[in-house]
Design a protein around this motif. Sequence first.
Motif, PDB file in Angstrom:
ATOM      1  N   GLN A  49       0.805  -1.218   0.000  1.00 51.43           N
ATOM      2  CA  GLN A  49       0.000   0.000   0.000  1.00 51.43           C
ATOM      3  C   GLN A  49       0.842   1.273   0.000  1.00 51.43           C
ATOM      4  N   ALA A  50       2.147   1.137   0.194  1.00 48.80           N
ATOM      5  CA  ALA A  50       3.022   2.316   0.203  1.00 48.80           C
ATOM      6  C   ALA A  50       3.282   2.808  -1.218  1.00 48.80           C
ATOM      7  N   ALA A  51       3.686   4.052  -1.316  1.00 47.47           N
ATOM      8  CA  ALA A  51       4.034   4.608  -2.627  1.00 47.47           C
ATOM      9  C   ALA A  51       5.243   3.856  -3.191  1.00 47.47           C
ATOM     10  N   PRO A  52       5.177   3.405  -4.448  1.00 41.93           N
ATOM     11  CA  PRO A  52       6.301   2.656  -5.041  1.00 41.93           C
ATOM     12  C   PRO A  52       7.390   3.595  -5.547  1.00 41.93           C
ATOM     13  N   ASP A  53       8.044   4.273  -4.633  1.00 40.59           N
ATOM     14  CA  ASP A  53       9.011   5.300  -5.005  1.00 40.59           C
ATOM     15  C   ASP A  53      10.445   4.932  -4.659  1.00 40.59           C
ATOM     16  N   GLY A  54      10.653   3.674  -4.164  1.00 39.62           N
ATOM     17  CA  GLY A  54      12.003   3.252  -3.822  1.00 39.62           C
ATOM     18  C   GLY A  54      12.386   3.539  -2.388  1.00 39.62           C
ATOM     19  N   SER A  76      -4.657  -9.801   0.461  1.00 37.25           N
ATOM     20  CA  SER A  76      -4.827  -8.578  -0.336  1.00 37.25           C
ATOM     21  C   SER A  76      -3.707  -8.394  -1.345  1.00 37.25           C
ATOM     22  N   PHE A  77      -2.749  -9.309  -1.365  1.00 39.56           N
ATOM     23  CA  PHE A  77      -1.596  -9.181  -2.253  1.00 39.56           C
ATOM     24  C   PHE A  77      -1.167 -10.554  -2.737  1.00 39.56           C
ATOM     25  N   ASP A  78      -0.351 -10.533  -3.759  1.00 41.98           N
ATOM     26  CA  ASP A  78       0.286 -11.746  -4.261  1.00 41.98           C
ATOM     27  C   ASP A  78       1.780 -11.469  -4.311  1.00 41.98           C
ATOM     28  N   THR A  79       2.562 -12.324  -3.682  1.00 44.50           N
ATOM     29  CA  THR A  79       3.989 -12.021  -3.568  1.00 44.50           C
ATOM     30  C   THR A  79       4.671 -11.935  -4.925  1.00 44.50           C
ATOM     31  N   TRP A  80       4.267 -12.750  -5.887  1.00 45.14           N
ATOM     32  CA  TRP A  80       4.899 -12.721  -7.204  1.00 45.14           C
ATOM     33  C   TRP A  80       4.477 -11.497  -7.997  1.00 45.14           C
ATOM     34  N   ARG A  81       3.199 -11.140  -7.885  1.00 48.57           N
ATOM     35  CA  ARG A  81       2.682 -10.002  -8.646  1.00 48.57           C
ATOM     36  C   ARG A  81       3.113  -8.665  -8.048  1.00 48.57           C
ATOM     37  N   ASP A  82       3.134  -8.577  -6.716  1.00 45.60           N
ATOM     38  CA  ASP A  82       3.253  -7.286  -6.054  1.00 45.60           C
ATOM     39  C   ASP A  82       4.627  -6.964  -5.475  1.00 45.60           C
ATOM     40  N   PHE A  83       5.536  -7.942  -5.447  1.00 42.53           N
ATOM     41  CA  PHE A  83       6.877  -7.700  -4.903  1.00 42.53           C
ATOM     42  C   PHE A  83       7.929  -8.042  -5.951  1.00 42.53           C
ATOM     43  N   ILE A  84       8.783  -7.089  -6.249  1.00 39.40           N
ATOM     44  CA  ILE A  84       9.813  -7.266  -7.264  1.00 39.40           C
ATOM     45  C   ILE A  84      11.160  -7.472  -6.576  1.00 39.40           C
ATOM     46  N   PRO A  85      11.825  -8.605  -6.818  1.00 37.85           N
ATOM     47  CA  PRO A  85      13.123  -8.831  -6.180  1.00 37.85           C
ATOM     48  C   PRO A  85      14.170  -7.809  -6.623  1.00 37.85           C
ATOM     49  N   ILE A  86      14.835  -7.239  -5.639  1.00 42.65           N
ATOM     50  CA  ILE A  86      16.002  -6.398  -5.912  1.00 42.65           C
ATOM     51  C   ILE A  86      17.260  -7.265  -5.870  1.00 42.65           C
ATOM     52  N   ALA A  87      17.359  -8.087  -4.821  1.00 46.31           N
ATOM     53  CA  ALA A  87      18.490  -9.011  -4.717  1.00 46.31           C
ATOM     54  C   ALA A  87      18.267  -9.970  -3.559  1.00 46.31           C
ATOM     55  N   GLN A  88      18.774 -11.175  -3.731  1.00 43.40           N
ATOM     56  CA  GLN A  88      18.908 -12.074  -2.588  1.00 43.40           C
ATOM     57  C   GLN A  88      20.133 -11.630  -1.811  1.00 43.40           C
ATOM     58  N   THR A 223      13.075  -6.728  -1.490  1.00 46.92           N
ATOM     59  CA  THR A 223      12.122  -6.534  -2.580  1.00 46.92           C
ATOM     60  C   THR A 223      11.528  -5.128  -2.506  1.00 46.92           C
ATOM     61  N   ALA A 224      10.893  -4.741  -3.601  1.00 49.70           N
ATOM     62  CA  ALA A 224      10.214  -3.448  -3.668  1.00 49.70           C
ATOM     63  C   ALA A 224       8.806  -3.664  -4.207  1.00 49.70           C
ATOM     64  N   PRO A 225       7.862  -2.789  -3.852  1.00 53.82           N
ATOM     65  CA  PRO A 225       6.520  -2.929  -4.418  1.00 53.82           C
ATOM     66  C   PRO A 225       6.532  -2.683  -5.919  1.00 53.82           C
ATOM     67  N   ARG A 226       5.661  -3.413  -6.615  1.00 56.60           N
ATOM     68  CA  ARG A 226       5.578  -3.255  -8.070  1.00 56.60           C
ATOM     69  C   ARG A 226       5.301  -1.789  -8.416  1.00 56.60           C
ATOM     70  N   GLY A 227       5.981  -1.323  -9.447  1.00 55.49           N
ATOM     71  CA  GLY A 227       5.846   0.065  -9.856  1.00 55.49           C
ATOM     72  C   GLY A 227       7.006   0.931  -9.417  1.00 55.49           C
ATOM     73  N   THR A 228       7.902   0.366  -8.597  1.00 48.28           N
ATOM     74  CA  THR A 228       9.088   1.110  -8.175  1.00 48.28           C
ATOM     75  C   THR A 228       9.954   1.418  -9.395  1.00 48.28           C
ATOM     76  N   PRO A 229      10.436   2.637  -9.550  1.00 44.61           N
ATOM     77  CA  PRO A 229      11.251   2.989 -10.722  1.00 44.61           C
ATOM     78  C   PRO A 229      12.457   2.065 -10.892  1.00 44.61           C
ATOM     79  N   GLN A 230      12.729   1.694 -12.124  1.00 42.55           N
ATOM     80  CA  GLN A 230      13.838   0.796 -12.397  1.00 42.55           C
ATOM     81  C   GLN A 230      15.169   1.393 -11.962  1.00 42.55           C
ATOM     82  N   ALA A 231      15.300   2.693 -12.084  1.00 42.95           N
ATOM     83  CA  ALA A 231      16.557   3.337 -11.678  1.00 42.95           C
ATOM     84  C   ALA A 231      16.822   3.134 -10.195  1.00 42.95           C
TER      85      ALA A 231
END
Length: 291
Positions: A49-54, A76-88, A223-231
């Motif tokens: 629910q947080a802003a996907p701003d990094g 209310s969420f799906d881990t694969w859909r809503d969380f993007i791995p940054i790194a293990q 991980t970051a929420p989906r929509g977080t800027p790629q940069a």
Amino acid sequence: MVIGFPPGGGVDIVARLIAPRLAEALGQTFLVENRAGANGNIAMDAVVQAAPDGYTLFYGNVGNLAVTNALYRNLSFDTWRDFIPIAQTMESFSVIAVSADLPIRTLPELMAYARANPGRLNGASAGAGGPTHLALELFKRQFNLDIVHVPYRGSAPAILDLAGGRVQMIIDGYSLMRSAVESSRVRVLAVTAGQRQVLLPDIPTTAEAGAPGFEAGSWHMLTAPRGTPQAAMDRLEGALSVALAQPALIEAMAQQGVGARFRGQREAAAFFAAERERWARVIREGNITAD
């Protein structure tokens, strides 16, 4: 960095080791926020629910990220859909251990005992549906063993009862039971990893001990929420790559019984997908619930 456990646990400790290294690399303050409850679901819901701003990230483990959606319904969420791995960031091995009261000294002896005494061997876990429970279920199903699952509210009470002989076996992290092993109240039979471990050089792997193909351990991932800027994702990935190569951090993590393990975005995503399917299959086939 939001985590789903209270202060002082394994995820919290490693997150707090990593956070200042990220702060140093990126010139920004990194705070670890504990939102405990429901196997991390409360924390994950807050991050989604947080802003996907990094600036809001979720630091989770195998139980949060790979297990949650197979175990709980109506999330209310799906881990694969809503969380993007940054790194293990880390990996740790578990051990198969028995109470010293049990006259068993090898893994084949344990498996033979379970087959000769169906339903009489009790296997402890840190809680229903958690990684230690799933490791036990995978072990049972892979080798056709009838072992009774006994869930506890955390690893500490489970290992306490193992040391006291009230349960007979467990599959859990070695660092948690080290004092019980060193006091000869718990006996380690095998490490659930692909190679022998520095902390236990004389203990065979499961493959060496007669259980080929069985591996179970833990891992953490930022991980970051989906929509977080790629940069932003790329900067965080790069900072983690540098941090996890620092000898001081590697040593600090080793003191906690875990190994630094960097997988970048692409490799982490592939690993995440494989782990999610692996444990979902165990949950389906074992008809496991969080109750």
